[in-house]
Write an enzyme that holds these catalytic residues in place. Structure first.
Site, PDB file in Angstrom:
ATOM      1  N   LEU A  69     -45.049 -54.947  12.590  1.00 60.88           N
ATOM      2  CA  LEU A  69     -46.302 -55.619  12.523  1.00 60.88           C
ATOM      3  C   LEU A  69     -45.839 -57.265  13.062  1.00 60.88           C
ATOM      4  CD1 LEU A  69     -46.792 -54.917   8.633  1.00 60.88           C
ATOM      5  CD2 LEU A  69     -47.953 -53.817  10.795  1.00 60.88           C
ATOM      6  N   ASP A 311     -41.841 -46.027  15.279  1.00 62.41           N
ATOM      7  CA  ASP A 311     -41.586 -47.352  15.943  1.00 62.41           C
ATOM      8  C   ASP A 311     -42.828 -48.091  16.764  1.00 62.41           C
ATOM      9  OD1 ASP A 311     -40.195 -49.393  17.115  1.00 62.41           O
ATOM     10  OD2 ASP A 311     -38.893 -48.221  18.587  1.00 62.41           O
ATOM     11  N   HIS A 315     -48.189 -54.525  21.671  1.00 59.92           N
ATOM     12  CA  HIS A 315     -47.990 -55.651  22.649  1.00 59.92           C
ATOM     13  C   HIS A 315     -49.255 -56.009  23.427  1.00 59.92           C
ATOM     14  CE1 HIS A 315     -43.576 -56.181  22.576  1.00 59.92           C
ATOM     15  NE2 HIS A 315     -43.654 -54.576  22.559  1.00 59.92           N
ATOM     16  N   PHE A 329     -40.920 -53.743  26.168  1.00 59.68           N
ATOM     17  CA  PHE A 329     -40.732 -52.710  25.751  1.00 59.68           C
ATOM     18  C   PHE A 329     -41.539 -52.206  24.403  1.00 59.68           C
ATOM     19  CE2 PHE A 329     -36.855 -53.435  28.053  1.00 59.68           C
ATOM     20  CZ  PHE A 329     -36.325 -52.395  28.543  1.00 59.68           C
TER      21      PHE A 329
HETATM   22  O1  DOR Z   1     -39.543 -50.470  22.535  1.00 60.43           O
HETATM   23  C1  DOR Z   1     -39.154 -51.356  21.468  1.00 60.43           C
HETATM   24  N1  DOR Z   1     -39.955 -52.220  20.944  1.00 60.43           N
HETATM   25  N2  DOR Z   1     -37.935 -51.006  20.968  1.00 60.43           N
HETATM   26  C2  DOR Z   1     -37.318 -51.969  19.870  1.00 60.43           C
HETATM   27  O2  DOR Z   1     -36.603 -51.801  19.669  1.00 60.43           O
HETATM   28  C3  DOR Z   1     -38.255 -53.174  19.567  1.00 60.43           C
HETATM   29  C4  DOR Z   1     -39.903 -52.986  19.824  1.00 60.43           C
HETATM   30  C5  DOR Z   1     -40.622 -54.089  19.905  1.00 60.43           C
HETATM   31  O3  DOR Z   1     -40.314 -54.936  19.101  1.00 60.43           O
HETATM   32  O4  DOR Z   1     -41.521 -54.589  20.510  1.00 60.43           O
HETATM   33 ZN    ZN Z   2     -38.247 -50.663  16.534  1.00 60.13          ZN
END
Ligand code: DOR
Ligand code: ZN
Length: 454
Positions: A69, A311, A315, A329
């Site tokens: 979050l 996960d 973004h 990422f």
């Molecule tokens: O792809 C990812 N995004 N891997 C991670 O370990 C952290 C995460 C993020 O917080 O955006």
């Molecule tokens: Zn993560």
């Protein structure tokens, strides 16, 4: 008067209690009050509102043990409310949130803030994960005792690897006091430095710097050795390679206390998908090879993999819509995980329905040590009703999440959550949120709309 609901005639799948049959469930107040065949008409169910679940699946409220979050810090990307709404839409009534917020979850006030906000929203439960190191800086341990006292359920610097082996050793030792898991983001920062995707054939042809499988595997091996040394409880987050899986399998055989999770994307996508340079496929750990995907599927079958976790990593669109090397990422998963697993894993006979539900309920709940993910009498009435026959197309504009960075746009998936109860309270009823908003009615951020981000 306490509220009463009778969820009637659904196929109840409750892996914790080995149940897979047509049953009625009586919800009274916040708990499961009765469960059995044909409860309708019996005295106990008098006055209950009937929820017809015939032809549908009824499962424990699902548990996602790996969610980002962005609240506090980046509430343009996700808030506690939008995250809980996205979770409910995806069938998750309990989510564990990672510590890489701003400020980091490394002090009591941040845990308290999250818990208070979640209670105010009321759509489900949030279990905060405290950071291993203060400020995620990898230099000294966080105030773990203080974090446990206010409700942290595990510890992780996820997003960053704890590169200092001595600190990792201390974390595994210290957390034994409360029997909490240390969740490892296993990635050697030196081997991975500058990498954008999995190192292999496609990274070479695409001209992108690679992250080798070894970057993950050396840390999985190190952390298993440290778990063996300390007797601490280790959990490997988003395990992504055949080699890591083999290490976990062998450690389990030796009686080392290690568990692991995989994500839906590492079970369904490969590095080949990076060919269009679509940054929604840029994730850490990176999408691996077809052989790795096959090995992870086998790991589900063998029972080496304990949990499936999204996960979910929101973004902002303007941060993803840049050259590949500059994009962050992460991809979002709360609203696609269940349907992806039903369609791509269960329907393709990788594992059975009950096993799959178990990996998204009691499996992660046991790792976190929370009394969730089960439907026995007296348990919290967190219940999800799923129409597993409905096909739908993934359309991020309809997501509850504030972000849209999914690689699954346009995929046709089976399985739609129609009803959700959290502690006996309806959250979604007949596909409609109890506060009146229907599927796809999310109001986008006006700034985004004005800038063409619809
Ligand atoms: O792809 C990812 N995004 N891997 C991670 O370990 C952290 C995460 C993020 O917080 O955006
Ligand atoms: Zn993560």
């Amino acid at each position: 008067m306490t509220s009463k609901y009778l969820v009637k005639g659904g196929r109840v799948i409750d892996p914790a209690n080995n149940a897979d049959e047509i049953l009625d469930i009586l919800i009274e107040g916040n708990i499961v009050a009765a469960i059995g065949r044909d409860l309708a008409g019996k005295e106990v169910t008098a006055g209950a509102e009937i929820i017809d679940a015939s032809g549908k699946l009824v499962t424990p409220g699902l548990v996602d043990m790996h969610v980002h979050l962005r609240d506090p810090g980046r509430t343009d990307e996700e808030t506690i409310e939008s995250g809980l709404r996205a979770a409910a839409r995806g069938g998750f009534t309990s989510i564990a949130c990672m510590s890489n917020t701003d400020p980091v979850i490394d002090s009591a006030p941040v845990v308290e803030y999250i818990k208070r906000q979640a209670a105010d929203v009321g759509f489900g439960n949030i279990f905060p994960i405290g950071s291993i190191t203060s400020g995620l800086e990898g230099e000294r341990l966080s105030e773990m005792g203080e974090l446990v006292n206010v409700g942290a359920v595990a510890f992780s610097d996820d997003g960053k690897c704890v590169m200092n082996s001595q600190l990792m050793r201390r974390a595994l030792e210290y957390t034994k006091i409360w029997d909490k898991a240390v969740i490892s983001h296993a990635e050697d920062g030196f081997l991975a430095r500058g990498g954008q995707m999995h190192e292999g054939y496609y990274s070479t042809t695409l001209g992108l710097k690679g992250i080798p499988a070894a970057a993950e595997e050396v840390i999985v091996a190190r952390d298993i050795i440290l778990a063996g040394l300390t007797g601490g409880r280790l959990h490997i987050a988003h395990l992504s390679t055949a080699g890591s899986l083999d290490l976990v399998k062998r450690a389990k055989e030796q009686g080392i206390r290690v568990t692991c999770e995989v994500t839906p994307h590492h079970l369904t996508l490969t590095d080949e998908n990076l060919q269009g340079y679509n940054t929604n496929f840029k994730v850490n750990p990176p999408l691996r090879t077809a052989e790795d995907v096959a090995a992870l599927r086998q790991g589900l079958r063998d029972g080496v993999i304990d949990a499936i976790a999204s996960d979910h990593a929101p973004h902002a669109r303007h941060e993803k819509e840049v050259e590949f090397d500059f994009a962050p990422f992460g991809l979002i998963g709360l609203e696609t995980t269940l349907a992806l697993i039903l369609t791509e894993i269960v329907d393709r006979d990788v594992i059975g329905l009950s096993e799959a539900i178990g990996k998204m309920s009691v499996g992660p709940a046991e790792i976190l040590g929370i009394a969730k993910g089960r439907l026995g009498i007296g348990d919290d009435a967190d219940i999800v009703i799923i129409d597993s026959n409905v096909q739908h197309e993934v359309d991020p504009s309809k997501f509850e999440s504030k972000s849209i960075n999914t690689p699954y746009t346009g995929w046709r998936l089976k399985g739609l959550v129609t009803d959700v109860f959290s502690a006996g309270k309806p959250v979604i009823k007949g596909k409609v949120f109890v506060d009146g908003s229907v599927e796809g009615s999310r109001v986008l951020d006006p700034w985004k709309e004005n800038h063409g981000y619809s």
